[in-house]
Design a protein around this motif. Sequence first.
Motif, PDB file in Angstrom:
ATOM      1  N   SER A  70      50.349  47.544  47.727  1.00 13.41           N
ATOM      2  CA  SER A  70      50.239  48.900  47.172  1.00 13.41           C
ATOM      3  C   SER A  70      49.452  49.807  48.107  1.00 13.41           C
ATOM      4  CB  SER A  70      49.551  48.865  45.815  1.00 13.41           C
ATOM      5  OG  SER A  70      50.300  48.103  44.904  1.00 13.41           O
ATOM      6  N   ILE A  71      48.352  49.299  48.630  1.00 13.43           N
ATOM      7  CA  ILE A  71      47.526  50.084  49.552  1.00 13.43           C
ATOM      8  C   ILE A  71      48.322  50.387  50.819  1.00 13.43           C
ATOM      9  CG2 ILE A  71      45.479  50.018  51.030  1.00 13.43           C
ATOM     10  CD1 ILE A  71      44.081  48.474  48.822  1.00 13.43           C
ATOM     11  N   TRP A  72      49.105  49.420  51.289  1.00 16.48           N
ATOM     12  CA  TRP A  72      49.892  49.607  52.499  1.00 16.48           C
ATOM     13  C   TRP A  72      50.852  50.786  52.341  1.00 16.48           C
ATOM     14  CZ3 TRP A  72      55.229  48.509  53.425  1.00 16.48           C
ATOM     15  CH2 TRP A  72      55.588  48.611  54.751  1.00 16.48           C
ATOM     16  N   LYS A  73      51.507  50.914  51.183  1.00 23.68           N
ATOM     17  CA  LYS A  73      52.446  52.004  50.955  1.00 23.68           C
ATOM     18  C   LYS A  73      51.730  53.351  50.731  1.00 23.68           C
ATOM     19  CE  LYS A  73      56.310  51.941  50.845  1.00 23.68           C
ATOM     20  NZ  LYS A  73      57.202  52.256  51.962  1.00 23.68           N
ATOM     21  N   LEU A  74      50.523  53.322  50.184  1.00 27.19           N
ATOM     22  CA  LEU A  74      49.797  54.564  49.891  1.00 27.19           C
ATOM     23  C   LEU A  74      49.086  55.147  51.104  1.00 27.19           C
ATOM     24  CD1 LEU A  74      48.275  53.658  46.425  1.00 27.19           C
ATOM     25  CD2 LEU A  74      50.091  55.316  46.887  1.00 27.19           C
ATOM     26  N   GLN A  75      48.828  54.348  52.126  1.00 21.40           N
ATOM     27  CA  GLN A  75      48.051  54.846  53.260  1.00 21.40           C
ATOM     28  C   GLN A  75      48.763  55.968  54.015  1.00 21.40           C
ATOM     29  OE1 GLN A  75      47.172  51.550  55.789  1.00 21.40           O
ATOM     30  NE2 GLN A  75      49.292  51.254  56.418  1.00 21.40           N
ATOM     31  N   GLU A  76      50.082  56.116  53.835  1.00 15.56           N
ATOM     32  CA  GLU A  76      50.808  57.229  54.446  1.00 15.56           C
ATOM     33  C   GLU A  76      50.369  58.565  53.848  1.00 15.56           C
ATOM     34  OE1 GLU A  76      54.746  56.300  53.317  1.00 15.56           O
ATOM     35  OE2 GLU A  76      54.914  54.575  54.647  1.00 15.56           O
ATOM     36  N   ARG A  77      49.863  58.546  52.633  1.00 13.52           N
ATOM     37  CA  ARG A  77      49.536  59.775  51.909  1.00 13.52           C
ATOM     38  C   ARG A  77      48.106  60.253  52.112  1.00 13.52           C
ATOM     39  NH1 ARG A  77      52.427  58.806  46.097  1.00 13.52           N
ATOM     40  NH2 ARG A  77      54.397  58.072  46.920  1.00 13.52           N
ATOM     41  N   GLY A  78      47.240  59.429  52.661  1.00 14.17           N
ATOM     42  CA  GLY A  78      45.859  59.856  52.853  1.00 14.17           C
ATOM     43  C   GLY A  78      44.963  58.705  53.234  1.00 14.17           C
ATOM     44  N   VAL A  79      43.685  59.002  53.332  1.00  8.31           N
ATOM     45  CA  VAL A  79      42.687  58.003  53.691  1.00  8.31           C
ATOM     46  C   VAL A  79      42.403  57.129  52.477  1.00  8.31           C
ATOM     47  CG1 VAL A  79      40.340  57.661  54.516  1.00  8.31           C
ATOM     48  CG2 VAL A  79      41.683  59.573  55.373  1.00  8.31           C
ATOM     49  N   ILE A  80      42.454  55.825  52.656  1.00  6.91           N
ATOM     50  CA  ILE A  80      42.221  54.872  51.572  1.00  6.91           C
ATOM     51  C   ILE A  80      40.799  54.328  51.697  1.00  6.91           C
ATOM     52  CG2 ILE A  80      42.995  52.717  50.512  1.00  6.91           C
ATOM     53  CD1 ILE A  80      45.090  54.920  50.363  1.00  6.91           C
ATOM     54  N   PHE A  81      40.059  54.391  50.592  1.00  8.40           N
ATOM     55  CA  PHE A  81      38.677  53.912  50.596  1.00  8.40           C
ATOM     56  C   PHE A  81      38.531  52.562  49.919  1.00  8.40           C
ATOM     57  CE2 PHE A  81      38.425  58.540  50.774  1.00  8.40           C
ATOM     58  CZ  PHE A  81      37.648  58.696  51.895  1.00  8.40           C
ATOM     59  N   ALA A  82      39.553  52.125  49.193  1.00  9.86           N
ATOM     60  CA  ALA A  82      39.474  50.856  48.472  1.00  9.86           C
ATOM     61  C   ALA A  82      40.066  49.745  49.331  1.00  9.86           C
ATOM     62  CB  ALA A  82      40.237  50.954  47.160  1.00  9.86           C
ATOM     63  N   LEU A  83      39.404  48.626  49.353  1.00 11.79           N
ATOM     64  CA  LEU A  83      39.898  47.446  50.061  1.00 11.79           C
ATOM     65  C   LEU A  83      40.777  46.624  49.136  1.00 11.79           C
ATOM     66  CD1 LEU A  83      36.581  46.383  51.804  1.00 11.79           C
ATOM     67  CD2 LEU A  83      38.516  47.573  52.824  1.00 11.79           C
ATOM     68  N   PRO A  84      41.647  45.767  49.682  1.00  9.65           N
ATOM     69  CA  PRO A  84      42.447  44.886  48.828  1.00  9.65           C
ATOM     70  C   PRO A  84      41.550  44.039  47.919  1.00  9.65           C
ATOM     71  CG  PRO A  84      43.268  44.831  51.062  1.00  9.65           C
ATOM     72  CD  PRO A  84      41.992  45.616  51.078  1.00  9.65           C
ATOM     73  N   ALA A  85      41.982  43.826  46.708  1.00  9.68           N
ATOM     74  CA  ALA A  85      41.289  43.043  45.684  1.00  9.68           C
ATOM     75  C   ALA A  85      40.001  43.713  45.187  1.00  9.68           C
ATOM     76  CB  ALA A  85      40.999  41.628  46.169  1.00  9.68           C
ATOM     77  N   SER A  86      39.857  45.037  45.408  1.00  8.21           N
ATOM     78  CA  SER A  86      38.707  45.777  44.869  1.00  8.21           C
ATOM     79  C   SER A  86      38.985  46.121  43.408  1.00  8.21           C
ATOM     80  CB  SER A  86      38.490  47.084  45.618  1.00  8.21           C
ATOM     81  OG  SER A  86      38.180  46.844  46.957  1.00  8.21           O
ATOM     82  N   GLU A  87      37.946  46.092  42.580  1.00 10.96           N
ATOM     83  CA  GLU A  87      38.084  46.493  41.182  1.00 10.96           C
ATOM     84  C   GLU A  87      38.128  48.012  41.104  1.00 10.96           C
ATOM     85  OE1 GLU A  87      38.421  45.110  38.170  1.00 10.96           O
ATOM     86  OE2 GLU A  87      38.571  43.092  38.966  1.00 10.96           O
ATOM     87  N   LEU A  88      39.122  48.540  40.416  1.00 11.85           N
ATOM     88  CA  LEU A  88      39.239  49.977  40.194  1.00 11.85           C
ATOM     89  C   LEU A  88      39.157  50.265  38.711  1.00 11.85           C
ATOM     90  CD1 LEU A  88      42.197  50.968  42.535  1.00 11.85           C
ATOM     91  CD2 LEU A  88      39.773  51.129  42.989  1.00 11.85           C
TER      92      LEU A  88
END
Length: 90
Positions: A70-88
């Motif tokens: 999910s993060i891989w696909k979203l990184q095109e849209r902006g800067v990602i601050f959450a790491l994989p397996a982070s609690e949101l």
Amino acid sequence: MLSEHGLTNLEFDVPTRGLLGFRADFILLTKGEGLLSSSFSHYAPYMGEIPKRTNGSLISMFNGKTMRFSIWKLQERGVIFALPASELYE
């Protein structure tokens, strides 16, 4: 544009209203490595609107953990601050 010794210098004529808010974007784009300076050159007549892009934030719709794909696909849209397996949270 002048490039030498691995450094590139770009010089532009930009209206002041075109630079407002750009410094923060410049720092992000250059990952803090770029230098930005400005000085007054001359007065000029109004040349029309400056195109803008919409700025926004990606927010979580649910509580849970982030997934790598999910993060891989979203990184095109902006800067990602959450790491994989982070609690949101929502």
